[in-house]
Design a protein around this motif. Structure first.
Motif, mmCIF file in Angstrom:
data_model
loop_
_atom_site.group_PDB
_atom_site.id
_atom_site.type_symbol
_atom_site.label_atom_id
_atom_site.label_comp_id
_atom_site.label_asym_id
_atom_site.label_seq_id
_atom_site.Cartn_x
_atom_site.Cartn_y
_atom_site.Cartn_z
ATOM 1 N N UNK A 273 18.462 -9.101 -11.122
ATOM 2 C CA UNK A 273 19.827 -8.887 -10.645
ATOM 3 C C UNK A 273 20.646 -7.958 -11.635
ATOM 4 N N UNK A 274 20.414 -7.839 -12.743
ATOM 5 C CA UNK A 274 20.703 -7.172 -13.571
ATOM 6 C C UNK A 274 20.154 -5.817 -13.995
ATOM 7 N N UNK A 275 19.236 -5.317 -13.158
ATOM 8 C CA UNK A 275 18.452 -4.027 -13.594
ATOM 9 C C UNK A 275 18.898 -2.413 -12.399
ATOM 10 N N UNK B 160 17.728 -1.056 -11.128
ATOM 11 C CA UNK B 160 16.591 -1.051 -9.963
ATOM 12 C C UNK B 160 16.233 -2.077 -9.306
ATOM 13 N N UNK B 161 17.403 -3.100 -9.022
ATOM 14 C CA UNK B 161 17.247 -3.950 -8.336
ATOM 15 C C UNK B 161 17.422 -4.277 -7.279
ATOM 16 N N UNK B 162 16.557 -4.868 -6.353
ATOM 17 C CA UNK B 162 16.081 -4.821 -4.863
ATOM 18 C C UNK B 162 16.077 -6.350 -4.169
ATOM 19 N N UNK B 163 17.074 -6.103 -3.687
ATOM 20 C CA UNK B 163 16.966 -7.705 -3.489
ATOM 21 C C UNK B 163 16.016 -8.283 -2.139
ATOM 22 N N UNK B 164 15.110 -6.968 -1.555
ATOM 23 C CA UNK B 164 14.178 -7.100 -0.505
ATOM 24 C C UNK B 164 12.636 -6.888 -1.417
ATOM 25 N N UNK B 165 13.236 -7.865 -3.045
ATOM 26 C CA UNK B 165 11.704 -7.745 -3.080
ATOM 27 C C UNK B 165 11.724 -8.538 -3.970
ATOM 28 N N UNK B 166 10.325 -9.049 -4.085
ATOM 29 C CA UNK B 166 10.217 -10.386 -4.335
ATOM 30 C C UNK B 166 8.756 -10.782 -5.572
ATOM 31 N N UNK B 167 8.338 -11.471 -6.449
ATOM 32 C CA UNK B 167 7.154 -12.133 -6.703
ATOM 33 C C UNK B 167 5.916 -11.658 -6.041
ATOM 34 N N UNK B 168 6.368 -12.652 -4.571
ATOM 35 C CA UNK B 168 5.251 -13.422 -4.120
ATOM 36 C C UNK B 168 5.347 -12.393 -2.700
ATOM 37 N N UNK C 127 -3.400 0.369 -13.671
ATOM 38 C CA UNK C 127 -3.179 0.600 -13.037
ATOM 39 C C UNK C 127 -2.023 0.093 -11.818
ATOM 40 N N UNK C 128 -1.508 0.964 -10.722
ATOM 41 C CA UNK C 128 -0.607 -0.305 -10.553
ATOM 42 C C UNK C 128 -0.099 -2.134 -10.124
ATOM 43 N N UNK C 129 0.666 -2.160 -10.972
ATOM 44 C CA UNK C 129 1.493 -3.999 -10.289
ATOM 45 C C UNK C 129 2.821 -3.733 -9.787
ATOM 46 N N UNK C 130 2.954 -4.657 -9.633
ATOM 47 C CA UNK C 130 4.772 -4.978 -9.338
ATOM 48 C C UNK C 130 5.354 -4.594 -10.737
ATOM 49 N N UNK C 131 6.239 -4.206 -9.880
ATOM 50 C CA UNK C 131 7.224 -3.708 -11.108
ATOM 51 C C UNK C 131 8.301 -4.667 -11.436
ATOM 52 N N UNK D 94 5.488 1.572 -19.632
ATOM 53 C CA UNK D 94 5.366 1.462 -18.131
ATOM 54 C C UNK D 94 6.192 2.236 -17.541
ATOM 55 N N UNK D 95 5.782 3.061 -16.494
ATOM 56 C CA UNK D 95 6.469 4.026 -15.579
ATOM 57 C C UNK D 95 6.972 3.362 -14.637
ATOM 58 N N UNK D 96 8.528 2.671 -14.834
ATOM 59 C CA UNK D 96 9.058 1.432 -13.724
ATOM 60 C C UNK D 96 10.101 3.090 -13.244
#
Length: 152
Positions: free
Chosen positions: A79-81, A83-91, A69-73, A26-28
């Motif tokens: 929270x331990x990454x 690259x964590x972003x509190x504004x990004x959710x699975x939904x 192809x692109x899929x959610x990162x 993955x290119x995350x």
């Protein structure tokens, strides 16, 4: 017909050798909206110049291809990454990634300085002053010119 890209990675974080060892990865961790938007337009089979950045010398070291192809990162939800972003959710994911597969490692690096010396690449995003994107499109002409340089 494939599209062409350049993707940057710091070799101490993830190198062409790491991709070769894994074969696919993955290119995350992309956290720039323009770079993310470019990734969302990538298609399976698109070709990628693998670029080592933040090292001396920086430059293109090989080729990969998009194999998913692109899929959610998902790292943006961890929270331990780093690259964590509190504004990004699975939904409502804010960040995306693609998977890339190893194609080849070049025997020598094609440096940024060498690329900047080629008038044929004056319009390439990478050679523009201030361009810091980690993912960017490459035109077919730029791709063919760069691969021709290697054959000389």
């Amino acid at each position: 017909m494939p599209h062409y890209w350049l993707m940057k990675s710091e070799p101490d974080a993830f190198s062409i050798d790491d991709l070769k060892r894994l074969n696919e990865s993955p290119w995350d961790g992309v956290r720039n909206y323009q770079a993310r938007n470019f990734m969302k337009t990538m298609n399976e089979g698109d070709l990628v110049f693998f670029y080592h950045s933040s090292c001396a010398p920086a430059g293109i070291v090989g080729v990969a291809k998009v194999c998913r192809e692109a899929y959610p990162d998902h790292t943006s939800w961890d929270k331990n990454s780093a690259y964590y972003d509190a504004k990004s959710t699975p939904e409502n994911p804010r960040w995306f990634m693609v998977d890339v597969a190893f194609v080849e490692k070049w025997s020598s690096i094609l440096t940024l300085a060498e690329l900047k010396q080629s008038p044929a690449l004056d319009d390439m995003l990478l050679t523009k002053k201030g361009s810091r994107l980690s993912v960017m499109p490459i035109t077919q002409d730029e791709w063919e010119y760069i691969t021709t340089i290697l054959k000389k």
